[in-house]
Design a protein around this motif. Sequence first.
Motif, mmCIF file in Angstrom:
data_model
loop_
_atom_site.group_PDB
_atom_site.id
_atom_site.type_symbol
_atom_site.label_atom_id
_atom_site.label_comp_id
_atom_site.label_asym_id
_atom_site.label_seq_id
_atom_site.Cartn_x
_atom_site.Cartn_y
_atom_site.Cartn_z
ATOM 1 N N GLU A 69 0.806 -1.044 0.012
ATOM 2 C CA GLU A 69 -0.135 0.089 0.029
ATOM 3 C C GLU A 69 0.931 1.364 0.156
ATOM 4 O O GLU A 69 0.533 2.207 -0.815
ATOM 5 N N MET A 72 1.813 1.825 -3.249
ATOM 6 C CA MET A 72 0.861 2.199 -4.243
ATOM 7 C C MET A 72 0.721 3.701 -4.207
ATOM 8 O O MET A 72 0.423 4.471 -5.213
ATOM 9 N N GLU A 98 3.138 -6.763 -4.590
ATOM 10 C CA GLU A 98 1.857 -7.148 -4.677
ATOM 11 C C GLU A 98 1.704 -8.510 -5.558
ATOM 12 O O GLU A 98 0.603 -8.982 -5.533
ATOM 13 N N ILE A 103 -0.629 -3.684 -11.739
ATOM 14 C CA ILE A 103 -1.026 -2.901 -10.636
ATOM 15 C C ILE A 103 -0.304 -1.617 -10.999
ATOM 16 O O ILE A 103 -0.866 -0.448 -10.758
ATOM 17 N N TYR A 111 -5.165 6.024 -11.180
ATOM 18 C CA TYR A 111 -5.657 4.960 -10.255
ATOM 19 C C TYR A 111 -7.007 4.858 -9.901
ATOM 20 O O TYR A 111 -7.475 3.890 -9.309
ATOM 21 N N ILE A 116 -8.255 -2.060 -7.563
ATOM 22 C CA ILE A 116 -7.873 -2.101 -6.178
ATOM 23 C C ILE A 116 -9.003 -1.881 -5.274
ATOM 24 O O ILE A 116 -10.251 -2.018 -5.863
ATOM 25 N N GLN A 120 -8.274 1.028 -0.426
ATOM 26 C CA GLN A 120 -7.141 1.529 -1.204
ATOM 27 C C GLN A 120 -7.648 2.722 -2.300
ATOM 28 O O GLN A 120 -6.806 3.699 -2.175
#
Length: 195
Positions: A69, A72, A98, A103, A111, A116, A120
Motif C-alpha cells: 500500500e 501504491m 503485490e 497494478i 488509479y 484495487i 485502497q
Amino acid sequence: MSQPISQFPVPEVADLPEDIRERILTVQDKAGFVPNVFWALAHRPDEFRAFFAYHDALMEKDSGLTKGEREMIVVATSGINQCQYCVVAHGAILRIREANPLIADQLASNYRKADITARQRAMLDFAVKISTAAHTVEAADREPLYAHGFSDDDIWDIGAISAFFGLSNRMANLTAMRPNDEFYLMGRLAPEDKG
C-alpha cells in the motif's frame, strides 16, 4: 549509448564518504544493481543522508499500511506528478510486493480505474489530494479513511508518504534522474510464468 544518470555531477564510489559508500554497496549486494537515485543524490552527502533517513522512517517501519500500500501511494502520486523515475522504480517494487504485474501501470496512468479495493481507493484519493491540493485538506477528508478502518497514525503515514515523494518527484525531475533499465522488467511476469 548510455544515457546520463543525472544532469548534475555523479560522484565516483571511491570519492564518497564511507557511510554513503557502504550504503550503496549494501544496496548493490542486495538488489544486484544500484538504483540511480543513490548515485544522483550522493552529489550532496548531507542531503543524501537526510533523504534516506526520512525515506526509511516512512517506508520500512511497521505500520497499519502494508508495504504494498505504501508503494501504491508512491506510484499513484508520482504518476500525477509526472515523475518518470519514481513511477518506474517504485512501480517495479510495487509489482513485486503485490505479486501483480498489472497494478503499477494501472495506478500510474489512472488509479481511479485500477483493480484495487475501495479501501485502497480512499487511501489514494487522500494521498493525491495531499500531493496536488494540500492547502484544501480539512477534517472531513479523513472521514472516508476512518470508514475504511484507517487510524490517525495510518492517515499521517498516507499524507507523509505523499508529501515526501512530492519532494522526491521534484528532485528527480530537477536532476532528470534516469530510471535504471533493470526496473522496467522487474515483477512483470506473473508468478506462474517464472518457470
